[in-house]
Design a protein around this motif. Structure first.
Motif, mmCIF file in Angstrom:
data_model
loop_
_atom_site.group_PDB
_atom_site.id
_atom_site.type_symbol
_atom_site.label_atom_id
_atom_site.label_comp_id
_atom_site.label_asym_id
_atom_site.label_seq_id
_atom_site.Cartn_x
_atom_site.Cartn_y
_atom_site.Cartn_z
ATOM 1 N N TRP A 152 0.554 -1.286 0.285
ATOM 2 C CA TRP A 152 -0.101 0.067 0.167
ATOM 3 C C TRP A 152 0.778 0.996 0.041
ATOM 4 O O TRP A 152 0.224 2.023 -0.361
ATOM 5 C CB TRP A 152 -1.131 -0.495 1.253
ATOM 6 N N ARG A 153 2.416 1.427 0.597
ATOM 7 C CA ARG A 153 3.425 1.876 0.187
ATOM 8 C C ARG A 153 4.165 1.758 -0.652
ATOM 9 O O ARG A 153 5.175 0.967 -0.263
ATOM 10 C CB ARG A 153 2.790 2.626 1.558
ATOM 11 N N ASP A 154 5.897 2.910 0.405
ATOM 12 C CA ASP A 154 7.019 2.810 -0.922
ATOM 13 C C ASP A 154 7.493 3.039 0.944
ATOM 14 O O ASP A 154 6.842 4.501 1.183
ATOM 15 C CB ASP A 154 7.119 3.079 -2.373
ATOM 16 N N GLY A 192 7.165 3.114 6.317
ATOM 17 C CA GLY A 192 7.755 1.926 7.421
ATOM 18 C C GLY A 192 9.118 1.095 7.130
ATOM 19 O O GLY A 192 9.289 1.150 6.211
ATOM 20 N N GLY A 193 9.554 0.663 8.344
ATOM 21 C CA GLY A 193 9.960 -0.311 8.194
ATOM 22 C C GLY A 193 9.485 -2.004 7.701
ATOM 23 O O GLY A 193 10.463 -2.243 6.980
ATOM 24 N N SER A 194 8.173 -1.828 7.257
ATOM 25 C CA SER A 194 7.536 -2.924 5.738
ATOM 26 C C SER A 194 7.705 -2.473 4.743
ATOM 27 O O SER A 194 8.627 -3.491 3.987
ATOM 28 C CB SER A 194 6.199 -2.609 6.051
ATOM 29 N N GLU A 195 8.022 -0.816 4.689
ATOM 30 C CA GLU A 195 8.524 -0.664 3.279
ATOM 31 C C GLU A 195 9.883 -1.138 2.985
ATOM 32 O O GLU A 195 10.276 -1.375 1.396
ATOM 33 C CB GLU A 195 8.125 0.482 2.273
ATOM 34 N N VAL A 196 10.523 -0.731 3.757
ATOM 35 C CA VAL A 196 11.982 -1.244 3.466
ATOM 36 C C VAL A 196 12.078 -2.625 3.916
ATOM 37 O O VAL A 196 13.003 -2.798 2.690
ATOM 38 C CB VAL A 196 13.072 -0.868 5.341
ATOM 39 N N TYR A 197 11.693 -3.271 4.496
ATOM 40 C CA TYR A 197 11.828 -4.833 3.702
ATOM 41 C C TYR A 197 11.578 -5.645 2.531
ATOM 42 O O TYR A 197 12.204 -5.903 1.958
ATOM 43 C CB TYR A 197 11.150 -5.852 5.478
#
Length: 363
Positions: A8-10, A17-22
């Motif tokens: 849902w975002r980058d 946040g961290g989810s997108e970094v992963y």
């Protein structure tokens, strides 16, 4: 393989946040191995519709909610038909990819959002959100393999009936060496998105509780988010304008400098899948104080070895107080944290994730 991540975002999104970094670290690693990788996510102001970064493609479509419709439309279109494996990143709400795709599908869940739903949407909206996440997702994705980032998240998924789960932990994001030495005066830091469920007010409360004992105590807040104004108001209410420094979003060198200056990281978050900021601080030799009940922090922080896990807000204050007054223990924890952070590499994470994708592609 041709791989499509629905997220849902980058990382350039204001709420990234961290989810997108992963997701982007895994995407870059897969691209480096010759896979054709695309991340489809929400558009936001100032970002191009299409970006190529680190060998993978980012396509931005729709907004906070309409991105989910764009994700399904992409799967129904030509690009979706040519994709070998789709990674449906379930951040509370799913893209519902199983409605239009049966094979070559993996669900990625960092953690469940029971507490976040209640905090951010305390009424009917939160109850509906948790119903979707806890009831609809397990049923809709009952034939889909899951990837998550910690044993704590795996157990939480199992409690909902999700049992086909592979744990692929975060690597430690590489940071430049800090340009400044450790602060000569006590300094805390929080590295986080500024949103209610991170409970950064509690870190501000730690400073308030200890400022008479440590008159020079300073808290650095690194990160941004829609809760920033409320945190500013909390700082003003407590009269801590001179003791709390809010940096906003910073570049990697500045982040390393802040982490390297800090004596401790404080992470009062209600729930973390892993706690990527814990390992970033650890790489700078900075131990973390966090909650044992927050899920992944019970694994990213080794209690008494690389940091301290506590059970309530009084324990948070007491642990910070104890560590600020004990330089030998604090140094010992920081050294162990740095050594452990070095053992979590992105190459190993990409290896494990790639195996999960191959298994989904050819079951």
């Amino acid at each position: 393989m041709r791989v499509l991540f629905l997220s849902w975002r980058d990382t350039t999104h204001p709420d990234g946040g961290g989810s997108e970094v992963y997701v982007e670290r895994i995407a870059a690693g897969l691209a480096a191995r010759g896979h054709d990788v695309t991340v489809l996510c929400a558009a936001h102001e100032g970002a191009a519709d299409v970006t190529v970064r680190d060998g993978f493609r980012i396509e931005r479509r729709g907004g906070r909610l309409t991105v989910y419709l764009h994700g399904l439309a992409a799967l129904l279109g030509r690009a979706g038909r040519r994709t070998d494996v789709v990674v449906d990143v379930v951040n509370g709400l799913p893209f519902a990819a199983p409605l239009v795709r049966r094979r070559g599908l993996v669900a990625l869940v960092h953690h469940l959002h029971r507490e976040q739903w209640r905090i951010i949407y305390p009424g009917t909206g939160g109850r509906v959100g948790w119903f979707v996440e806890s009831r609809v997702v397990p049923w809709l994705y009952r034939r889909v393999p899951f990837v998550t980032v910690s044993e704590a998240s795996r157990r939480d998924l199992a409690s909902l009936g999700v049992t086909r789960t592979t744990v692929v932990r975060n690597g430690t994001p590489p940071l430049p060496a800090p340009r400044l030495p450790r602060s000569p005066t006590p300094r805390l830091c929080v590295l986080s998105r500024l949103v209610p469920h991170k409970r950064i007010e509690q870190a501000i409360g730690v400073v308030d509780a200890l400022r008479e004992r440590y008159p020079d105590l300073v808290l650095d807040l690194v990160g941004d988010g829609w809760w920033a104004g409320d945190l500013d108001a909390e700082v003003e209410r407590r009269g801590l304008r001179d003791a709390v420094v809010r940096h906003g979003r910073v570049d990697e060198q500045t982040k390393a400098d802040v982490l390297g200056r800090a004596w401790l990281m404080v992470l009062p978050s209600v729930r973390e899948g892993w706690g990527i900021s814990v390992m970033e601080a650890a790489a700078a030799g900075t131990p973390t104080v966090a909650y044992a009940s927050a899920g992944g922090t019970g694994e990213s922080v080794v209690d008494g070895v690389t940091g301290v896990l506590v059970h309530d807000e009084a324990g948070l204050v007491a642990a910070v107080d104890e560590l600020l007054s004990d330089p030998e223990r604090r140094t010992r924890l920081g050294l162990a944290a740095r050594e452990r952070a070095a053992t979590f590499g992105w190459d190993e994470a990409v290896d494990a994730f790639e195996k999960a994708l191959v298994a989904a592609y050819s079951p």
